[in-house]
Design a protein around this motif. Structure first.
Motif, PDB file in Angstrom:
ATOM      1  N   ARG A  59      -2.797   8.886   1.912  1.00  0.00           N
ATOM      2  CA  ARG A  59      -4.257   8.768   1.973  1.00  0.00           C
ATOM      3  C   ARG A  59      -4.931   9.577   0.871  1.00  0.00           C
ATOM      4  NH1 ARG A  59      -8.902   6.870   2.429  1.00  0.00           N
ATOM      5  NH2 ARG A  59     -10.471   7.743   3.799  1.00  0.00           N
ATOM      6  N   SER A  65      -6.144   3.346   2.050  1.00  0.00           N
ATOM      7  CA  SER A  65      -7.110   3.432   3.141  1.00  0.00           C
ATOM      8  C   SER A  65      -6.395   3.609   4.471  1.00  0.00           C
ATOM      9  CB  SER A  65      -7.967   2.166   3.198  1.00  0.00           C
ATOM     10  OG  SER A  65      -7.177   1.051   3.595  1.00  0.00           O
ATOM     11  N   GLN A  67      -7.094   1.989   7.102  1.00  0.00           N
ATOM     12  CA  GLN A  67      -6.876   0.634   7.609  1.00  0.00           C
ATOM     13  C   GLN A  67      -5.550   0.074   7.095  1.00  0.00           C
ATOM     14  OE1 GLN A  67     -10.010  -2.103   6.649  1.00  0.00           O
ATOM     15  NE2 GLN A  67      -8.936  -3.887   7.484  1.00  0.00           N
ATOM     16  N   LYS A  68      -5.257   0.311   5.828  1.00  0.00           N
ATOM     17  CA  LYS A  68      -4.015  -0.200   5.245  1.00  0.00           C
ATOM     18  C   LYS A  68      -2.798   0.520   5.826  1.00  0.00           C
ATOM     19  CE  LYS A  68      -4.333  -1.618   1.096  1.00  0.00           C
ATOM     20  NZ  LYS A  68      -4.133  -3.064   1.310  1.00  0.00           N
ATOM     21  N   LYS A  97      -0.969  -0.237  -4.406  1.00  0.00           N
ATOM     22  CA  LYS A  97      -1.754   0.173  -3.247  1.00  0.00           C
ATOM     23  C   LYS A  97      -1.212  -0.408  -1.956  1.00  0.00           C
ATOM     24  CE  LYS A  97      -4.929   2.578  -5.410  1.00  0.00           C
ATOM     25  NZ  LYS A  97      -5.112   4.033  -5.184  1.00  0.00           N
TER      26      LYS A  97
END
Length: 219
Positions: A59, A65, A67-68, A97
């Motif tokens: 992070r 993110s 969420q990811k 990412k």
């Protein structure tokens, strides 16, 4: 077991951040399900702690993110039956990412983003875990929290309930830090505890670094 505040202190993140990652908050859903999620009290196990270290790294260090990360952990567990994917040796990777997991046949599978569930070939470098030790099953078993002048401070759930320890001296880092404060220096504390002054200094430096980092984050 650690309290949420203890785990956050050792992981160098704010308590509210650790609580959100593990239990959710008004700002968002939890990122992973703690081992003792159904307990009446909010405890953090060693595997929860190691996964939180991974979340911090991915992070804050790489800009992924929440969420990811949540998506990747969920797919690893539900689709590929990999429990505690962020606490397993060479299981979770970051490519760009997007998060990937390594399957038992050594293929990488993308578990986030547009091409989730697509296989990619290794090798890819893991984004963290250089300070984590693993057991025969590939699960995290200890964490090297600090090194100074050949002194290692580590966290191992088999010793003193996972409290940061200077194992060669036989004392927790906090105990030696408190002794240094009470006795008025490294050498007096070393004499009182029957250890080397460098042992006390290593513990003092480590615990002070935690205090300084957490003070900055709280400010």
């Amino acid at each position: 077991l650690y309290s949420v505040a203890e785990a956050a202190f050792y992981a160098r993140v704010p308590t509210v951040t650790m609580a959100r990652w593990l239990y959710g908050s008004g700002k968002g859903a939890r990122v992973l399900r703690p081992q003792l999620y159904d307990s009446e009290e909010k405890f953090v196990t060693f595997l929860d702690f190691v996964q939180a270290l991974a979340i911090r790294e991915v992070r804050l260090g790489y800009g992924a993110s929440l969420q990811k990360i949540r998506e990747g952990i969920g797919r690893a567990q539900k689709t590929y039956k990999v429990d505690y994917p962020l606490a397993r040796q060479h299981r979770m990777y970051l490519v760009g990412k997007e998060l990937h997991i390594r399957l038992d046949d050594d293929d990488l599978v993308q578990v986030t983003g547009r091409y989730a569930n697509q296989r990619r070939m290794i090798p890819v470098v893991a984004v963290y875990m250089k300070d984590i030790g693993f057991n025969a099953e590939g699960l995290a078993s200890n964490y090297l929290a600090f090194q100074w002048q050949g002194r290692n401070i580590s966290m191992d759930p088999q010793f003193r309930f996972g409290e940061p320890m200077l194992r060669t001296a036989g004392y927790s880092a906090r105990a030696l830090w408190e002794a240094c404060k009470a006795e008025g220096g490294y050498e007096p504390a070393a004499r009182a505890f029957g250890v080397a002054p460098d042992d006390v200094e290593a513990a003092f430096r480590y615990h002070n670094s935690l205090l300084l980092v957490n003070k900055k984050k709280a400010a």
